[in-house]
Design a protein around this motif. Sequence first.
Motif, PDB file in Angstrom:
ATOM      1  N   ILE A  92       0.826  -1.216   0.000  1.00  0.00           N
ATOM      2  CA  ILE A  92       0.000   0.000   0.000  1.00  0.00           C
ATOM      3  C   ILE A  92       0.860   1.265   0.000  1.00  0.00           C
ATOM      4  O   ILE A  92       0.349   2.357  -0.275  1.00  0.00           O
ATOM      5  CB  ILE A  92      -0.994   0.022   1.177  1.00  0.00           C
ATOM      6  CG1 ILE A  92      -0.259   0.090   2.525  1.00  0.00           C
ATOM      7  CG2 ILE A  92      -1.920  -1.182   1.112  1.00  0.00           C
ATOM      8  CD1 ILE A  92      -1.203   0.201   3.724  1.00  0.00           C
ATOM      9  N   SER A  93       2.162   1.119   0.278  1.00  0.00           N
ATOM     10  CA  SER A  93       3.085   2.253   0.237  1.00  0.00           C
ATOM     11  C   SER A  93       3.787   2.377  -1.112  1.00  0.00           C
ATOM     12  O   SER A  93       4.636   3.263  -1.298  1.00  0.00           O
ATOM     13  CB  SER A  93       4.134   2.116   1.346  1.00  0.00           C
ATOM     14  OG  SER A  93       3.517   2.020   2.618  1.00  0.00           O
ATOM     15  N   GLY A  94       3.467   1.476  -2.052  1.00  0.00           N
ATOM     16  CA  GLY A  94       4.080   1.541  -3.371  1.00  0.00           C
ATOM     17  C   GLY A  94       5.491   0.995  -3.431  1.00  0.00           C
ATOM     18  O   GLY A  94       6.204   1.210  -4.417  1.00  0.00           O
ATOM     19  N   LEU A  95       5.907   0.262  -2.393  1.00  0.00           N
ATOM     20  CA  LEU A  95       7.271  -0.282  -2.333  1.00  0.00           C
ATOM     21  C   LEU A  95       7.264  -1.730  -2.818  1.00  0.00           C
ATOM     22  O   LEU A  95       6.459  -2.535  -2.345  1.00  0.00           O
ATOM     23  CB  LEU A  95       7.801  -0.230  -0.897  1.00  0.00           C
ATOM     24  CG  LEU A  95       7.823   1.155  -0.245  1.00  0.00           C
ATOM     25  CD1 LEU A  95       8.175   1.038   1.235  1.00  0.00           C
ATOM     26  CD2 LEU A  95       8.815   2.062  -0.951  1.00  0.00           C
ATOM     27  N   PRO A  96       8.163  -2.116  -3.727  1.00  0.00           N
ATOM     28  CA  PRO A  96       8.129  -3.475  -4.286  1.00  0.00           C
ATOM     29  C   PRO A  96       8.836  -4.507  -3.410  1.00  0.00           C
ATOM     30  O   PRO A  96       9.569  -5.360  -3.886  1.00  0.00           O
ATOM     31  CB  PRO A  96       8.849  -3.298  -5.633  1.00  0.00           C
ATOM     32  CG  PRO A  96       9.821  -2.199  -5.389  1.00  0.00           C
ATOM     33  CD  PRO A  96       9.141  -1.256  -4.426  1.00  0.00           C
ATOM     34  N   LEU A  97       8.595  -4.442  -2.094  1.00  0.00           N
ATOM     35  CA  LEU A  97       9.203  -5.393  -1.163  1.00  0.00           C
ATOM     36  C   LEU A  97       8.158  -6.344  -0.585  1.00  0.00           C
ATOM     37  O   LEU A  97       8.346  -6.906   0.481  1.00  0.00           O
ATOM     38  CB  LEU A  97       9.927  -4.642  -0.031  1.00  0.00           C
ATOM     39  CG  LEU A  97      11.189  -3.906  -0.477  1.00  0.00           C
ATOM     40  CD1 LEU A  97      11.739  -3.046   0.650  1.00  0.00           C
ATOM     41  CD2 LEU A  97      12.250  -4.889  -0.966  1.00  0.00           C
ATOM     42  N   TRP A  98       7.077  -6.529  -1.325  1.00  0.00           N
ATOM     43  CA  TRP A  98       6.054  -7.504  -0.950  1.00  0.00           C
ATOM     44  C   TRP A  98       6.200  -8.713  -1.869  1.00  0.00           C
ATOM     45  O   TRP A  98       6.952  -8.690  -2.848  1.00  0.00           O
ATOM     46  CB  TRP A  98       4.651  -6.899  -1.097  1.00  0.00           C
ATOM     47  CG  TRP A  98       4.407  -6.294  -2.449  1.00  0.00           C
ATOM     48  CD1 TRP A  98       4.763  -5.036  -2.864  1.00  0.00           C
ATOM     49  CD2 TRP A  98       3.800  -6.916  -3.589  1.00  0.00           C
ATOM     50  NE1 TRP A  98       4.399  -4.845  -4.184  1.00  0.00           N
ATOM     51  CE2 TRP A  98       3.809  -5.977  -4.654  1.00  0.00           C
ATOM     52  CE3 TRP A  98       3.229  -8.173  -3.810  1.00  0.00           C
ATOM     53  CZ2 TRP A  98       3.277  -6.258  -5.908  1.00  0.00           C
ATOM     54  CZ3 TRP A  98       2.700  -8.453  -5.061  1.00  0.00           C
ATOM     55  CH2 TRP A  98       2.731  -7.501  -6.093  1.00  0.00           C
ATOM     56  N   GLY A  99       5.500  -9.761  -1.548  1.00  0.00           N
ATOM     57  CA  GLY A  99       5.538 -10.939  -2.406  1.00  0.00           C
ATOM     58  C   GLY A  99       4.386 -11.866  -2.099  1.00  0.00           C
ATOM     59  O   GLY A  99       3.752 -11.778  -1.043  1.00  0.00           O
ATOM     60  N   THR A 100       4.090 -12.745  -3.037  1.00  0.00           N
ATOM     61  CA  THR A 100       3.106 -13.804  -2.830  1.00  0.00           C
ATOM     62  C   THR A 100       3.840 -15.045  -2.334  1.00  0.00           C
ATOM     63  O   THR A 100       4.815 -15.482  -2.945  1.00  0.00           O
ATOM     64  CB  THR A 100       2.369 -14.111  -4.136  1.00  0.00           C
ATOM     65  OG1 THR A 100       1.577 -12.972  -4.503  1.00  0.00           O
ATOM     66  CG2 THR A 100       1.456 -15.327  -3.987  1.00  0.00           C
ATOM     67  N   LEU A 101       3.369 -15.591  -1.224  1.00  0.00           N
ATOM     68  CA  LEU A 101       3.968 -16.782  -0.623  1.00  0.00           C
ATOM     69  C   LEU A 101       2.999 -17.946  -0.689  1.00  0.00           C
ATOM     70  O   LEU A 101       1.845 -17.818  -0.262  1.00  0.00           O
ATOM     71  CB  LEU A 101       4.327 -16.541   0.846  1.00  0.00           C
ATOM     72  CG  LEU A 101       5.331 -15.448   1.170  1.00  0.00           C
ATOM     73  CD1 LEU A 101       5.529 -15.357   2.683  1.00  0.00           C
ATOM     74  CD2 LEU A 101       6.654 -15.722   0.467  1.00  0.00           C
ATOM     75  N   VAL A 102       3.473 -19.070  -1.215  1.00  0.00           N
ATOM     76  CA  VAL A 102       2.669 -20.291  -1.240  1.00  0.00           C
ATOM     77  C   VAL A 102       3.598 -21.455  -0.918  1.00  0.00           C
ATOM     78  O   VAL A 102       4.666 -21.587  -1.526  1.00  0.00           O
ATOM     79  CB  VAL A 102       1.996 -20.520  -2.612  1.00  0.00           C
ATOM     80  CG1 VAL A 102       1.135 -21.781  -2.564  1.00  0.00           C
ATOM     81  CG2 VAL A 102       1.143 -19.320  -3.001  1.00  0.00           C
ATOM     82  N   GLY A 103       3.201 -22.271   0.055  1.00  0.00           N
ATOM     83  CA  GLY A 103       4.003 -23.432   0.420  1.00  0.00           C
ATOM     84  C   GLY A 103       3.143 -24.671   0.526  1.00  0.00           C
ATOM     85  O   GLY A 103       1.938 -24.584   0.765  1.00  0.00           O
ATOM     86  N   LEU A 104       3.763 -25.824   0.346  1.00  0.00           N
ATOM     87  CA  LEU A 104       3.081 -27.108   0.486  1.00  0.00           C
ATOM     88  C   LEU A 104       3.712 -27.872   1.635  1.00  0.00           C
ATOM     89  O   LEU A 104       4.929 -28.078   1.657  1.00  0.00           O
ATOM     90  CB  LEU A 104       3.190 -27.923  -0.805  1.00  0.00           C
ATOM     91  CG  LEU A 104       2.652 -29.368  -0.724  1.00  0.00           C
ATOM     92  CD1 LEU A 104       1.151 -29.378  -0.466  1.00  0.00           C
ATOM     93  CD2 LEU A 104       2.996 -30.135  -1.998  1.00  0.00           C
ATOM     94  N   THR A 105       2.874 -28.307   2.584  1.00  0.00           N
ATOM     95  CA  THR A 105       3.345 -29.170   3.658  1.00  0.00           C
ATOM     96  C   THR A 105       2.823 -30.584   3.440  1.00  0.00           C
ATOM     97  O   THR A 105       1.698 -30.774   2.968  1.00  0.00           O
ATOM     98  CB  THR A 105       2.884 -28.683   5.044  1.00  0.00           C
ATOM     99  OG1 THR A 105       1.447 -28.727   5.124  1.00  0.00           O
ATOM    100  CG2 THR A 105       3.356 -27.263   5.314  1.00  0.00           C
ATOM    101  N   VAL A 106       3.646 -31.561   3.799  1.00  0.00           N
ATOM    102  CA  VAL A 106       3.252 -32.964   3.789  1.00  0.00           C
ATOM    103  C   VAL A 106       3.479 -33.495   5.198  1.00  0.00           C
ATOM    104  O   VAL A 106       4.611 -33.471   5.696  1.00  0.00           O
ATOM    105  CB  VAL A 106       4.065 -33.786   2.767  1.00  0.00           C
ATOM    106  CG1 VAL A 106       3.669 -35.257   2.832  1.00  0.00           C
ATOM    107  CG2 VAL A 106       3.851 -33.241   1.354  1.00  0.00           C
ATOM    108  N   GLU A 107       2.396 -33.901   5.844  1.00  0.00           N
ATOM    109  CA  GLU A 107       2.449 -34.328   7.248  1.00  0.00           C
ATOM    110  C   GLU A 107       3.133 -33.263   8.116  1.00  0.00           C
ATOM    111  O   GLU A 107       3.899 -33.567   9.024  1.00  0.00           O
ATOM    112  CB  GLU A 107       3.178 -35.667   7.385  1.00  0.00           C
ATOM    113  CG  GLU A 107       2.597 -36.798   6.543  1.00  0.00           C
ATOM    114  CD  GLU A 107       1.180 -37.215   6.969  1.00  0.00           C
ATOM    115  OE1 GLU A 107       0.690 -36.720   8.009  1.00  0.00           O
ATOM    116  OE2 GLU A 107       0.560 -38.023   6.242  1.00  0.00           O
ATOM    117  N   GLY A 108       2.842 -32.002   7.816  1.00  0.00           N
ATOM    118  CA  GLY A 108       3.338 -30.904   8.629  1.00  0.00           C
ATOM    119  C   GLY A 108       4.694 -30.355   8.255  1.00  0.00           C
ATOM    120  O   GLY A 108       5.110 -29.323   8.781  1.00  0.00           O
TER     121      GLY A 108
END
Length: 256
Positions: A92-108
């Motif tokens: 929201i501040s216009g700074l490109p230091l964000w990202g989309t995070l997606v992870g997969l866990t198997v049995e935790g």
Amino acid sequence: MSPTPDFMRRIAAAAAAETLPRFRNGGSIDNKLAAGFDPVTEADKAAERAIRTLIREEFPEHGIIGEEFGAENADHSHVWVIDPIDGTRAFISGLPLWGTLVGLTVEGKAVAGLMSQPFTGELYFADGEGAFYEGPGGNRGLATRATTALGEATLCTTTPALFHGPRRALYDRVEQAVKLPRYGTDCYAYAMVAAGHVDLVVECDLQPYDIVGLIPIIEKAGGVITRWDGAAAEQGGDIVAAATPELHSQAMDLLR
């Protein structure tokens, strides 16, 4: 079975289609907290919806946990963990230091993950084979730096203001021991550790969706990531990520 690199790219593209048009565009911002400020935007919600749709289509038997829409089938062996925009304050501040995070866990256990920064055109991901970068400068494998001494290390944290009580003093001990501290980097800092540009990240009070996608990237690049108490990082909490086991051990000595 680990997700393919192509599926990782599809997730990143689906999220980017929702986040990029809204970045630096002055969209609506809601606050999740009655006291304080925890922003959420329409981009967060739209990106998570898009990611969930892809996962349900490709892996209908898997569970999903997301920051914006909660858990479904979280008791299944394979569970995807989503933070559609990690670093919403930067977004929201216009700074490109964000990202989309997606992870997969198997049995935790986190076995695969991605961090996508679509504005800079960067994708960091890990699967069963290793950790990889795709973006400006060419595609390559990721490897942490060989730094073994705190006095030679670059440290990142989102902001020291997040450390309260005794934890602030412990964090300050680490910062005073390193060569260079940097603030405000959110998930991008972990990608920089995996890419060999930063050596250490110390943070507190993280949720699983803040960290699960990053754990395999750090580990497959040769780094170490745990909680301050040495426990696995998958459940979040107070986190330390380091480029080498030696650096991790030295930071842990100061954080205990």
